[in-house]
Design an enzyme around this catalytic site. Structure first.
Site, PDB file in Angstrom:
ATOM      1  N   ARG A  61     -16.424  -3.406   6.214  1.00  0.00           N
ATOM      2  CA  ARG A  61     -16.485  -4.532   5.276  1.00  0.00           C
ATOM      3  C   ARG A  61     -17.775  -5.341   5.433  1.00  0.00           C
ATOM      4  NH1 ARG A  61     -11.164  -8.298   4.194  1.00  0.00           N
ATOM      5  NH2 ARG A  61     -12.167 -10.209   3.496  1.00  0.00           N
TER       6      ARG A  61
ATOM      7  N   THR B  31       1.870  -5.609   4.395  1.00  0.00           N
ATOM      8  CA  THR B  31       1.535  -4.871   3.171  1.00  0.00           C
ATOM      9  C   THR B  31       1.323  -3.378   3.402  1.00  0.00           C
ATOM     10  OG1 THR B  31      -0.831  -5.237   3.548  1.00  0.00           O
ATOM     11  CG2 THR B  31       0.291  -6.844   2.158  1.00  0.00           C
TER      12      THR B  31
ATOM     13  N   ASN C 185     -10.228  -9.744  11.246  1.00  0.00           N
ATOM     14  CA  ASN C 185     -11.127 -10.800  11.712  1.00  0.00           C
ATOM     15  C   ASN C 185     -10.489 -11.685  12.775  1.00  0.00           C
ATOM     16  OD1 ASN C 185      -9.748 -11.602   8.975  1.00  0.00           O
ATOM     17  ND2 ASN C 185      -9.905 -13.455  10.209  1.00  0.00           N
TER      18      ASN C 185
ATOM     19  N   SER D  70      -0.069  -8.514   8.815  1.00  0.00           N
ATOM     20  CA  SER D  70      -1.130  -9.320   8.201  1.00  0.00           C
ATOM     21  C   SER D  70      -0.863 -10.800   8.446  1.00  0.00           C
ATOM     22  CB  SER D  70      -1.156  -9.100   6.686  1.00  0.00           C
ATOM     23  OG  SER D  70      -1.181  -7.739   6.359  1.00  0.00           O
TER      24      SER D  70
ATOM     25  N   TRP E  72      -3.884  -4.355   9.228  1.00  0.00           N
ATOM     26  CA  TRP E  72      -3.227  -4.263   7.923  1.00  0.00           C
ATOM     27  C   TRP E  72      -3.602  -3.073   7.049  1.00  0.00           C
ATOM     28  CZ3 TRP E  72      -6.349  -5.356   3.527  1.00  0.00           C
ATOM     29  CH2 TRP E  72      -7.583  -5.941   3.792  1.00  0.00           C
TER      30      TRP E  72
ATOM     31  N   TRP F 213     -11.738  -2.652  -7.328  1.00  0.00           N
ATOM     32  CA  TRP F 213     -10.663  -2.485  -6.343  1.00  0.00           C
ATOM     33  C   TRP F 213     -10.015  -1.117  -6.385  1.00  0.00           C
ATOM     34  CZ3 TRP F 213     -11.035  -6.149  -2.955  1.00  0.00           C
ATOM     35  CH2 TRP F 213     -11.593  -7.366  -3.359  1.00  0.00           C
TER      36      TRP F 213
ATOM     37  N   ASP G 241     -15.128 -13.314   7.892  1.00  0.00           N
ATOM     38  CA  ASP G 241     -13.893 -12.710   7.377  1.00  0.00           C
ATOM     39  C   ASP G 241     -14.057 -11.222   7.089  1.00  0.00           C
ATOM     40  OD1 ASP G 241     -11.240 -12.644   6.641  1.00  0.00           O
ATOM     41  OD2 ASP G 241     -11.559 -13.419   4.630  1.00  0.00           O
TER      42      ASP G 241
ATOM     43  N   ARG H 270       0.799  -1.244   0.000  1.00  0.00           N
ATOM     44  CA  ARG H 270       0.000   0.000   0.000  1.00  0.00           C
ATOM     45  C   ARG H 270       0.821   1.279   0.000  1.00  0.00           C
ATOM     46  NH1 ARG H 270      -3.798  -3.637  -0.908  1.00  0.00           N
ATOM     47  NH2 ARG H 270      -3.915  -5.112   0.768  1.00  0.00           N
TER      48      ARG H 270
END
Lengths: 534, 258
Positions: free
Chosen positions: A328, A172, A258, A187, A240, A457, A301, A128
């Site tokens: 999410r 990430t 999660n 992560s 993350w 995305w 998740d 990222r």
């Protein structure tokens, strides 16, 4: 085996450090409090996570005239593509792929340097971006190291092990710099790991504090786990996505991932704090100040890592310091960020897993929508109603712009005996993406712009020019009217848009940067249109 | 003599695997599997009492998620602990052979791999009995009634032998939403000329179709009239109406169409 605290110091480090400190070049962390228009000094452009720019040279009247200023081809050997948000400091753009960091000229797109990390066994899923402190960059590697690079050359200054790749960790995210703290998360979903957030000394790489996403027995939060066994120790809660920061309250806001095992919660009855939680921490000590849990006892998740966007303004007639998250799990939350009390909890996307909210503003899950051996049809799928794509908040319109997915999945519980790891999987059967403009006062969608069949995305940027920039499922880069979502500009870049667009102004010219697979495109108004004093 | 006979008998499964395997990788895999089995037996004899029969921990720690086990290469770290014990934590030393230690290490690595990867995807050979929780009669009723399935589908025509065409897990997914049907597009130009064909590409700016002769045409969407017939639109609508019972009943019904 290296200890976590063991630091590999490269030979040039001491000398380089001395030179860097003396020169005063690079990014003074105090300047992040008021970013200049010729900079984008953090992952989100500032500490608030709004990804809103006050620049107006490009606006809804002229955006249709945008022309390509330059394109930078990474020629990367990986198949990941650009998922990072570039940093811009002193005319240099810094951006990444999992094993690569590039520094290029913001005016021309010409490369200044390229750093390539060595081959490694970490999961290569995305990267990222970097964080910056004075003349140094901070980069997390797929095998969960934190590297400090000299921003002039890309040379490694130090290399710290964040977490053990052999246990299944990877990394990430773009580090966040607050004063002399380099704040980094990790992560790892497959191996029933332990989530945490670290702060490192930017000069030496020494660990300053570690906040554990999972309590120890007897600590607050441990009552939300079984008292026997090791479920809590291996309970997940990864960190993350880069968080946000309120300098007045001196609070760092972060979302956690999660719980584990992921799709079967039988061995972890309870809410499972602090997984799927938004936490407020003191950035100097890592101590928890308050928390709010978007998904108690998640079994789908649905990390709650999405950017906690900070905004000060009116809420139903009262001035508030707010934090908002399009989560999410499909819910939009507005919290009072001084204390974590929920002001609004409402779905922003169609969902079938929740029967409503409880008296604490938290969604209540339906037991019959848990994953099962025979398959359970759940809306949304495990990728969620949104994911890591950066949202954007425009204070002028009062709208949060979110890449939202409507989706259905058959969720299977695959546990055989004691659940472990993912413990199940979902088979996504259908999804459709849209850019949703959510009114923060009501949670209702003011407008939605269809982005196509499938999961999109692209991150989002909004500007005071009345514009929203993002990408669609087909790879079109889009400039939309912030008021109504109408397309005012588009261009096809030949690949998927998977990163966060940014904007800046140098030499009197405003640029819009959008990544498309392995190319970073810069768009601007034609030189001939601009009346500039050079 | 007895010893030789036993050895031969014990080796039969391994020999069969080795002899049948053509690929050197398969041979190595078979040998590895044998070592893992031997390691599992040894582990259960020596270690399971404290670490649990599956090595996920009991009175002693979970070894699958242990940093030492995950950094071990061919028993180099695990061997030290077995041979020396950890007296400070109450673990005695064991005098095992190099082979036995190596086999235990192979077993632990194999279990760690299983723990990390077992649920990374839904297996294509998913057990039918796990999916068969619905009622075929109720499914048939839904098919011909509330579901409206019989308006487009028939067990004698397009769905004949459907349960033999698809693996159970795929059949259930296709009941939820069948992928792959291409929309039909009619493009009318300002002159009135019409083009009909299968949709190749459609976004908010462009429409593209393949005509009967195989040529792909495209138009700026705003310059023409576009009519798209998507045969899956009904299935999109069904997704919002389906209950889990509907899907499982339909699955039970369609599984009878062998």
């Amino acid at each position: 085996m290296r200890k976590r605290t063991l630091i590999r110091v490269f030979s040039a480090c001491a000398l380089a450090a001395a030179v860097l400190c003396a020169s005063g070049q690079g990014l003074d962390p105090a300047s992040i409090l008021n970013p200049t228009k010729d900079s984008w000094p953090t992952y989100n452009g500032d500490y608030s996570g709004k990804r809103f720019s006050t620049l107006t040279q490009i606006n809804r009247k002229n955006v249709g005239m945008l022309t390509m200023a330059w394109g930078f081809q990474t020629d990367s050997s990986s198949n990941i593509g650009l998922k990072s948000t570039p940093l811009l400091v002193d005319g240099t753009l810094y951006f990444t792929e999992p094993d690569d960091v590039w520094a290029i000229d913001a005016r021309s797109g010409r490369q200044k340097w390229h750093y390539r990390y060595h081959e490694n066994e970490g999961l290569h899923i995305g990267q990222r971006g970097v964080g910056m402190y004075k003349g140094r960059l901070y980069f997390e590697t797929p095998d969960a190291h934190l590297l400090c690079l000299d921003a002039r050359s890309g040379e490694v200054q130090w290399d710290v092990v964040l977490a053990d790749v052999k246990l299944g960790y990877w990394a990430t995210m773009a580090p966040l710099i607050i004063r002399n703290h380099v704040i980094v998360g990790v992560s790892g979903d497959f191996n029933d790991l332990h989530g945490f957030l670290d702060s490192y000394d930017p000069e030496t790489g020494k660990l300053q504090w570690r906040w554990s996403a999972l309590p120890k027995p007897g600590e607050p939060g441990s009552e939300t786990w079984p008292s026997k066994g090791d479920a809590m120790e291996h309970g997940g809660g990864m960190t993350w996505i880069t968080g946000t920061y309120d300098p007045d309250l001196n609070l760092l806001y972060w979302g956690t991932g999660n719980p584990n095992p992921v799709l079967n919660g039988e061995t972890r009855p309870g809410d499972n704090l602090f997984t799927c939680t938004i936490v407020a921490l003191n950035p100097d000590t890592g101590k928890l100040v308050w928390y709010f849990q978007p998904s108690p006892h998640d079994v789908h998740d649905w990390d709650a890592v999405q950017t906690p966007v900070l905004y000060d303004g009116d809420f139903h007639g009262t001035p508030r310091k707010m934090l908002m998250q399009a989560s999410r799990n499909g819910y939009f939350f507005v919290l009072d960020r001084t204390n974590g009390k929920p002001l609004l909890s409402a779905p922003y996307e169609q969902i079938n897993w929740s029967s409503g909210i409880d008296s604490h503003g938290r969604p209540v899950g339906k037991r019959e929508k848990y994953p099962s051996p025979a398959g359970t049809l759940v809306e949304p799928d495990a990728l969620g109603a949104t994911n890591w794509m950066s949202p954007s908040f425009n204070p002028d319109t009062g709208l949060l712009y979110v890449d939202a997915h409507r989706s259905f999945s058959l969720y299977y519980d695959l546990s055989n005996g004691k659940p472990e790891g993912f413990a199940g999987r979902d088979l996504s059967v259908w999804s459709r993406s849209s850019l949703k403009a959510i009114d923060y006062q009501t949670g209702k969608t003011r407008w939605a712009h269809d982005l196509g069949l499938g999961g999109n995305w692209a991150g989002v940027l909004s500007t005071a020019g009345g514009l929203v920039f993002t990408g669609d499922i087909h790879g079109n880069m889009l400039g939309l009217d912030a008021e109504n979502g109408k397309t005012l500009w588009h261009a096809y870049g030949g690949g998927p848009v998977q990163s966060g667009p940014i904007t800046y102004e140098v030499d009197g010219r405003q640029y819009i940067l959008v990544g498309s697979n392995k190319v970073l495109y810069a768009w601007a108004l034609p030189d001939a249109m601009l009346d500039r004093k050079q | 003599m007895l010893r030789i006979v036993l050895l031969v008998l014990l080796s039969v499964p391994l020999m069969r695997q080795v002899l049948c395997a053509q690929d050197p990788d398969d041979v190595r895999q078979a040998q590895a599997d044998a070592a893992v089995s031997a390691g599992k037996a040894q582990f259960r004899k020596t270690c399971a009492f404290c670490h649990g029969p599956d090595a996920r921990g009991a009175s002693g720690p979970d070894l699958i998620r242990s940093p030492l086990v995950n950094h071990d290469v061919n028993g180099n770290l695990i061997g030290q602990v077995i041979r020396n014990g950890r007296p400070e934590k109450g673990m005695p030393a064991f005098s095992l052979s190099e082979t036995q230690i190596r086999q235990i290490a192979d077993f632990l690595h194999s279990e760690a791999k299983i723990a990390a990867t077992v649920a990374r995807r839904v297996p294509t050979e998913y057990p039918l009995e796990k999916l068969l929780v619905g009622n075929a009669e109720a499914g048939k009723k839904y098919f011909n009634g509330a579901g409206g399935c019989s308006e487009c589908h028939s067990p004698e025509r397009d769905l004949a032998h459907i349960a033999s065409k698809y693996k159970p897990i795929d059949l259930q997914s296709r009941i939820a939403f069948p992928p792959g049907a291409v929309p039909t597009v009619v493009v009318t130009e300002p002159s009135g000329q019409k083009f009909t064909g299968d949709q190749v590409y459609a976004d908010e700016f462009l429409i593209s179709l393949r005509d009967r002769d195989g040529w792909i045409h495209s138009w700026k969407r705003s310059s023409v009239k576009v009519d798209i017939h998507d045969p899956l639109a009904v299935h999109e609508e069904l997704l919002t109406r389906y209950t889990d019972k509907d899907i499982h009943d339909l699955f039970a019904y369609l599984e009878t169409l062998k």
